[in-house]
Design a protein around this motif. Structure first.
Motif, PDB file in Angstrom:
ATOM      1  N   ALA A   1       5.176 -17.021   2.118  1.00 55.87           N
ATOM      2  CA  ALA A   1       4.128 -16.043   2.357  1.00 55.87           C
ATOM      3  C   ALA A   1       4.268 -14.882   1.367  1.00 55.87           C
ATOM      4  N   TYR A   2       3.209 -14.128   1.208  1.00 59.49           N
ATOM      5  CA  TYR A   2       3.190 -12.971   0.316  1.00 59.49           C
ATOM      6  C   TYR A   2       4.304 -12.002   0.678  1.00 59.49           C
ATOM      7  N   GLU A   3       5.134 -11.663  -0.316  1.00 60.22           N
ATOM      8  CA  GLU A   3       6.236 -10.719  -0.109  1.00 60.22           C
ATOM      9  C   GLU A   3       6.229  -9.677  -1.227  1.00 60.22           C
ATOM     10  N   PRO A   4       5.445  -8.613  -1.077  1.00 67.82           N
ATOM     11  CA  PRO A   4       5.371  -7.596  -2.136  1.00 67.82           C
ATOM     12  C   PRO A   4       6.679  -6.834  -2.329  1.00 67.82           C
ATOM     13  N   TRP A   5       7.619  -7.021  -1.424  1.00 69.40           N
ATOM     14  CA  TRP A   5       8.915  -6.339  -1.509  1.00 69.40           C
ATOM     15  C   TRP A   5       9.991  -7.173  -2.211  1.00 69.40           C
ATOM     16  N   HIS A   6       9.728  -8.443  -2.433  1.00 67.85           N
ATOM     17  CA  HIS A   6      10.740  -9.350  -2.993  1.00 67.85           C
ATOM     18  C   HIS A   6      10.609  -9.392  -4.512  1.00 67.85           C
ATOM     19  N   LEU A   7      11.560  -8.733  -5.192  1.00 64.33           N
ATOM     20  CA  LEU A   7      11.561  -8.707  -6.644  1.00 64.33           C
ATOM     21  C   LEU A   7      12.597  -9.682  -7.182  1.00 64.33           C
ATOM     22  N   ARG A   8      12.223 -10.374  -8.237  1.00 63.48           N
ATOM     23  CA  ARG A   8      13.123 -11.330  -8.873  1.00 63.48           C
ATOM     24  C   ARG A   8      13.330 -10.920 -10.325  1.00 63.48           C
ATOM     25  N   PHE A   9      14.589 -10.798 -10.733  1.00 60.18           N
ATOM     26  CA  PHE A   9      14.896 -10.432 -12.108  1.00 60.18           C
ATOM     27  C   PHE A   9      14.855 -11.670 -12.986  1.00 60.18           C
ATOM     28  N   VAL A  10      14.069 -11.605 -14.079  1.00 58.63           N
ATOM     29  CA  VAL A  10      13.962 -12.718 -15.021  1.00 58.63           C
ATOM     30  C   VAL A  10      14.142 -12.252 -16.465  1.00 58.63           C
ATOM     31  N   GLY A  11      14.368 -10.950 -16.665  1.00 57.34           N
ATOM     32  CA  GLY A  11      14.446 -10.399 -18.009  1.00 57.34           C
ATOM     33  C   GLY A  11      13.097  -9.850 -18.435  1.00 57.34           C
ATOM     34  N   THR A  12      13.104  -8.875 -19.321  1.00 60.33           N
ATOM     35  CA  THR A  12      11.865  -8.173 -19.664  1.00 60.33           C
ATOM     36  C   THR A  12      10.831  -9.049 -20.372  1.00 60.33           C
ATOM     37  N   GLU A  13      11.279  -9.960 -21.235  1.00 60.94           N
ATOM     38  CA  GLU A  13      10.312 -10.783 -21.976  1.00 60.94           C
ATOM     39  C   GLU A  13       9.526 -11.704 -21.057  1.00 60.94           C
ATOM     40  N   LEU A  14      10.228 -12.419 -20.199  1.00 66.89           N
ATOM     41  CA  LEU A  14       9.547 -13.341 -19.280  1.00 66.89           C
ATOM     42  C   LEU A  14       8.761 -12.566 -18.230  1.00 66.89           C
ATOM     43  N   ALA A  15       9.305 -11.452 -17.757  1.00 61.63           N
ATOM     44  CA  ALA A  15       8.595 -10.647 -16.755  1.00 61.63           C
ATOM     45  C   ALA A  15       7.261 -10.151 -17.301  1.00 61.63           C
TER      46      ALA A  15
ATOM     47  N   THR B   1       0.811  -1.213   0.000  1.00 58.10           N
ATOM     48  CA  THR B   1       0.000   0.000   0.000  1.00 58.10           C
ATOM     49  C   THR B   1       0.847   1.267   0.000  1.00 58.10           C
ATOM     50  N   THR B   2       2.148   1.124   0.111  1.00 54.43           N
ATOM     51  CA  THR B   2       3.041   2.290   0.154  1.00 54.43           C
ATOM     52  C   THR B   2       3.382   2.732  -1.270  1.00 54.43           C
ATOM     53  N   PRO B   3       3.910   3.946  -1.426  1.00 54.75           N
ATOM     54  CA  PRO B   3       4.276   4.423  -2.764  1.00 54.75           C
ATOM     55  C   PRO B   3       5.228   3.474  -3.498  1.00 54.75           C
ATOM     56  N   ALA B   4       6.258   2.999  -2.807  1.00 55.23           N
ATOM     57  CA  ALA B   4       7.232   2.111  -3.447  1.00 55.23           C
ATOM     58  C   ALA B   4       6.586   0.783  -3.826  1.00 55.23           C
ATOM     59  N   GLY B   5       5.771   0.247  -2.930  1.00 56.68           N
ATOM     60  CA  GLY B   5       5.126  -1.030  -3.193  1.00 56.68           C
ATOM     61  C   GLY B   5       4.165  -0.960  -4.364  1.00 56.68           C
ATOM     62  N   ALA B   6       3.354   0.097  -4.406  1.00 53.61           N
ATOM     63  CA  ALA B   6       2.376   0.250  -5.488  1.00 53.61           C
ATOM     64  C   ALA B   6       3.067   0.495  -6.822  1.00 53.61           C
ATOM     65  N   TRP B   7       4.118   1.307  -6.804  1.00 48.24           N
ATOM     66  CA  TRP B   7       4.832   1.609  -8.053  1.00 48.24           C
ATOM     67  C   TRP B   7       5.514   0.357  -8.596  1.00 48.24           C
ATOM     68  N   ALA B   8       6.137  -0.405  -7.720  1.00 48.62           N
ATOM     69  CA  ALA B   8       6.821  -1.624  -8.146  1.00 48.62           C
ATOM     70  C   ALA B   8       5.837  -2.642  -8.716  1.00 48.62           C
ATOM     71  N   ALA B   9       4.689  -2.795  -8.063  1.00 46.33           N
ATOM     72  CA  ALA B   9       3.689  -3.758  -8.537  1.00 46.33           C
ATOM     73  C   ALA B   9       3.202  -3.415  -9.939  1.00 46.33           C
ATOM     74  N   ALA B  10       3.116  -2.129 -10.230  1.00 39.86           N
ATOM     75  CA  ALA B  10       2.602  -1.689 -11.528  1.00 39.86           C
ATOM     76  C   ALA B  10       3.669  -1.610 -12.607  1.00 39.86           C
ATOM     77  N   ASN B  11       4.928  -1.431 -12.210  1.00 37.47           N
ATOM     78  CA  ASN B  11       5.956  -1.129 -13.204  1.00 37.47           C
ATOM     79  C   ASN B  11       7.178  -2.039 -13.232  1.00 37.47           C
ATOM     80  N   ALA B  12       7.397  -2.847 -12.202  1.00 37.09           N
ATOM     81  CA  ALA B  12       8.639  -3.631 -12.115  1.00 37.09           C
ATOM     82  C   ALA B  12       8.867  -4.513 -13.335  1.00 37.09           C
ATOM     83  N   HIS B  13       7.782  -5.050 -13.912  1.00 37.14           N
ATOM     84  CA  HIS B  13       7.943  -5.951 -15.066  1.00 37.14           C
ATOM     85  C   HIS B  13       8.574  -5.255 -16.263  1.00 37.14           C
TER      86      HIS B  13
END
Length: 229
Positions: free
Chosen positions: A193-207, A162-174
């Motif tokens: 468990a749900y971890e909205p802060w844990h980002l995994r790099f897989v490359g733009t196509e797969l993301a 629900t924070t600015p960083a969390g919402a922005w990442a969810a919408a744009n990280a891919h």
């Protein structure tokens, strides 16, 4: 029935059949493309951007260390992930959102220490749901980064979404090749468990594929759920 009406009905049926054949041909083509993409990806090698590491798929080398690691805002990541995270955080900042890197690459020993600490504090069953055992952690690949808000709000907590960083990442990280690896409602598949802060790099196509379909890496790769060791 008048002959003209019969001809009209036949023509309509023919059009419907042609449309159906066209759709089936398109659907088969899409399925074949998806299958070909999956076949091209390496889900096993720790050096692969698509490697799937979970409770039933440990790293082939328990002591694996990436060949190269770069600084990514105070944490270490594989070069591809570090560069992408730099772009992500810069564009977030340009949009008025501060995103910081909290944790990146961890050695096998570091991961073992973290898991042991959680086990001592919360008990082994709880620890296994919020922390990977050594050799089973994405952080050891150098492709995972935990992120936070610049002000530290909701750090490593579900409310981060629900924070600015969390919402922005969810919408744009891919767009930068990252996905939220442990999404809400997928614990029985990912084992965590749900971890909205844990980002995994897989490359733009797969993301982009994972973001669009809502699939986890396990589902996309066709692997069974990994709820436990």
């Amino acid at each position: 029935m008048p002959r003209q009406l019969v001809k009209t009905h036949i023509a309509l049926i023919g059009c419907v059949c042609l449309c159906l054949l066209g759709y089936l041909s398109w659907f088969e083509s899409q399925a074949q493309q998806a299958s070909a993409q999956t076949a091209r990806l390496d889900f096993d090698s720790p050096d692969s951007l698509a490697v799937v590491v979970n409770k039933t798929r440990p790293l082939a080398d328990p002591a694996y260390i990436p060949a190269e690691l770069h600084d990514a805002g105070g944490v270490l990541l594989r070069p591809e992930a570090a560069g992408a995270f730099g772009q992500l955080s810069a564009e977030a900042a340009a949009a008025g959102v501060g995103i910081t890197a909290v944790s990146g690459y961890r050695t096998a020993a570091d991961q073992a220490h973290i898991h042991e600490s959680y086990s001592a504090s919360y008990g082994a069953p709880t620890a296994d749901g919020i922390s990977a055992r050594s050799g089973h952690s994405e952080h050891q690949t150098g492709l995972a980064v935990d992120i936070g808000n610049a002000d530290g709000s909701c750090a490593l907590e579900p409310c981060f979404e629900t924070t600015p960083a969390g919402a922005w990442a969810a919408a744009n990280a891919h767009r930068y090749g990252f996905v939220i690896r442990y999404p809400a409602g997928a614990t029985t598949i990912t084992g965590f468990a749900y971890e909205p802060w844990h980002l995994r790099f897989v490359g733009t196509e797969l993301a982009a594929e994972l973001h669009e379909t809502g699939q986890t890496l396990e589902e996309f790769a066709g692997f069974p759920p990994a709820p436990s060791y």
